[in-house]
Enzyme design. Structure first.
Site, PDB file in Angstrom:
ATOM      1  N   ARG A  20      14.406   0.246  -7.678  1.00 58.75           N
ATOM      2  CA  ARG A  20      12.956   0.173  -7.882  1.00 58.75           C
ATOM      3  C   ARG A  20      12.626   0.456  -9.341  1.00 58.75           C
ATOM      4  NH1 ARG A  20      10.416   1.268  -3.026  1.00 58.75           N
ATOM      5  NH2 ARG A  20       8.930  -0.169  -3.914  1.00 58.75           N
ATOM      6  N   PRO A  55       0.780  -1.216   0.000  1.00 53.18           N
ATOM      7  CA  PRO A  55       0.000   0.000   0.000  1.00 53.18           C
ATOM      8  C   PRO A  55       0.820   1.279   0.000  1.00 53.18           C
ATOM      9  CG  PRO A  55       0.085  -0.956   2.192  1.00 53.18           C
ATOM     10  CD  PRO A  55       1.175  -1.546   1.384  1.00 53.18           C
ATOM     11  N   GLU A  56       0.295   2.255  -0.696  1.00 54.51           N
ATOM     12  CA  GLU A  56       0.758   3.625  -0.569  1.00 54.51           C
ATOM     13  C   GLU A  56      -0.361   4.388   0.132  1.00 54.51           C
ATOM     14  OE1 GLU A  56       2.483   5.137  -4.233  1.00 54.51           O
ATOM     15  OE2 GLU A  56       2.811   3.112  -4.961  1.00 54.51           O
ATOM     16  N   LYS A  95       2.208   6.131   5.844  1.00 50.82           N
ATOM     17  CA  LYS A  95       1.625   4.845   5.458  1.00 50.82           C
ATOM     18  C   LYS A  95       1.337   3.986   6.685  1.00 50.82           C
ATOM     19  CE  LYS A  95       4.384   5.147   1.242  1.00 50.82           C
ATOM     20  NZ  LYS A  95       5.618   4.674   0.599  1.00 50.82           N
TER      21      LYS A  95
END
Length: 468
Positions: free
Chosen positions: A262, A2-3, A58
């Site tokens: 990333r 999740p962001e 987050k």
DNA sequence: ACTTGAACCTGGCGGC
DNA sequence: TGCCGCCAGGTTCAAG
């Protein structure tokens, strides 16, 4: 997983089901995930009731009676799901809160990276997890955002957006999306971003995060905690996960590079690299037709960055010479480098080849960068046999992978008058599989040069007036 | 002091 | 069909 938008969605879900639930028991299946220790977590929380859930960055912040607080992070795959009745342990459950009324809340985490931590209302914002966090994107002013970026200096903007001590909540998906929407290249050094652009980036950040929240977040490999319900934002993503697919704005193939380990996606034309034009990398095994492609692009005005030439040049560089002398004294006679000797020394020894490369390659890279700096208005073609293994792979906007059947390559080598077997042996380990995978365009040059050029012409983003 | 990479884990997927 | 390697929305910590 999740962001910020996904965490916000989960907060909404938990606030529907959790308030008022009194904890009867906590079954902990993996103690490691409870940073503050499992025994006190159970002891302190049993008997308390959930009041509500909020979000910081987050993190999920569970507020309970008696001023108790649980700080939780989902990391990559963490999920909460509430069950009215079924309280049996599911695969990958980390813990289960059992409530007085027979319902329960599972924390499930396939990759087990998520964390939980017991705290209290007075102290939780001061805990190490939360104390060093930056501002919430919806609360930061454009001036403050700009000044924080300026302080990041030459760090790329993509990295800054992911830096939770600068601004919170943005993760790897939305970072690419925000930069695409803002038309900023992810490599752009923060200090080179003018106020108007940083203002735009912040506006797009808010717009995209807001839209994602209203779509219930993105569901890509995973599912939303509520059984069977998933977010819809993944359908709105413009560049994330779209490598080599046409850009929604200009149809140019979306490029995927790696930044800080990333995946990073951008459009090479909508998000031009800072300080120079397009860079096209050309690579492939020996006699595959690289030079046909390179000369085609040269004629179209691309500056040819010929790594072989820079490698030759490097032997004249005094620092390189010094290093070579230290590692390969046998290759020198009367103070002069004998390149044939050097080649024979390294040809049988893989380790020595690596050492030679570690001396030559940095020079080649340095020279390539210098050459790019010299022509800020130009486009470039990098012709590099080892491009796939070099840091320049991720400097390129497109990769043209060139290959040809073995017989054709042999024929070409014959025409060049070189030792065919020797040349092929030196090139035998060229990773064709990797080449196909990395290439924006994979070109089999089976026919004549003219045919290859015709094929290149047919790529609209090359032959059209967008680049050339 | 700085930056890059490995580590923490399991599972899904594409390619052979 | 099965096996292999690669990749995954995050963060931290250890090397270089």
């Amino acid at each position: 997983m999740p962001e910020l938008p996904e965490v916000e969605t989960i907060v909404g879900y938990l606030n529907d089901v959790l308030p008022g639930k009194r904890i009867k028991d906590i079954r902990i299946f993996r103690e490691k995930n409870i940073l503050s220790g499992a025994p006190s977590f159970q002891k302190e929380l049993i008997g308390e009731s959930f009041l509500n859930v909020t979000r910081r960055a987050k993190f999920l912040i569970f507020h309970l009676t008696d001023d108790k607080v649980v700080i939780a992070h989902l990391r990559m795959e963490g999920k909460y799901y509430f069950e009215e009745k079924d309280s049996s342990q599911k695969k990958h459950d980390i813990l289960i809160y059992d409530f007085m009324d027979g319902s329960c809340l599972h924390y499930n985490d396939v990759r087990t990276f998520g964390t939980l931590e017991l705290s209290n209302e007075k102290d939780y914002l001061k805990t190490p997890s939360l104390s060093s966090l930056g501002k919430e994107p919806f609360l930061i002013s454009p001036e403050e955002f700009f000044s924080l970026l300026q302080k990041k200096g030459k760090h790329p903007i993509k990295q800054a957006l992911l830096d939770q001590s600068l601004i919170v909540g943005i993760g790897n998906i939305y970072a690419s999306e925000i930069l695409f929407a803002s038309q900023v290249n992810p490599r752009t050094p923060c200090k080179d971003i003018p106020f108007e652009k940083s203002d735009l980036i912040l506006k797009e950040t808010k717009r995209i995060l807001f839209e994602a929240i209203s779509q219930g977040g993105s569901t890509i490999r995973s599912y939303h905690p509520k059984e069977g319900i998933s977010g819809k934002m993944q359908n709105e993503l413009q560049v994330y996960g779209q490598a080599n697919k046409p850009c929604p704005r200009c149809k140019t193939p979306i490029r995927r590079i790696f930044m800080n380990g990333r995946s990073t996606f951008y459009c090479p034309l909508c998000q031009k690299q800072p300080g120079h034009g397009i860079i096209i990398g050309v690579t492939g095994p020996i006699a595959s037709g690289k030079s046909t492609v390179t000369s085609y692009l040269s004629e179209k005005g691309f500056v040819d960055l010929d790594s072989d030439r820079y490698a030759h040049e490097s032997y004249e560089d005094k620092d390189v010479k010094k290093e070579l002398k230290a590692h390969f004294p046998g290759a020198f006679s009367r103070g002069h480098l004998d390149r044939k000797k050097l080649l024979s020394i390294i040809s049988k020894d893989e380790k020595k080849t690596l050492i030679l490369n570690s001396i030559i390659h940095p020079y080649v890279y340095k020279r390539t960068e210098e050459e790019i700096k010299k022509h800020p208005e130009k486009n470039f073609v990098i012709d590099m046999p080892l491009l796939l293994a070099s840091p320049f792979l991720d400097r390129c906007d497109f990769i043209i992978g060139v290959n040809a059947p073995l017989e054709v390559r042999k024929e070409r080598l014959k025409e060049r008058g070189v030792d065919i077997e020797k040349a092929l042996k030196l090139n035998s380990s060229f990773p064709i599989k990797e080449l196909k995978k990395a290439a924006t365009i994979y070109l089999e040059t089976t026919g004549s040069k003219e045919e290859s050029r015709k094929i290149l012409d047919s790529y609209a983003f090359l032959a059209g007036n967008k680049i050339l």
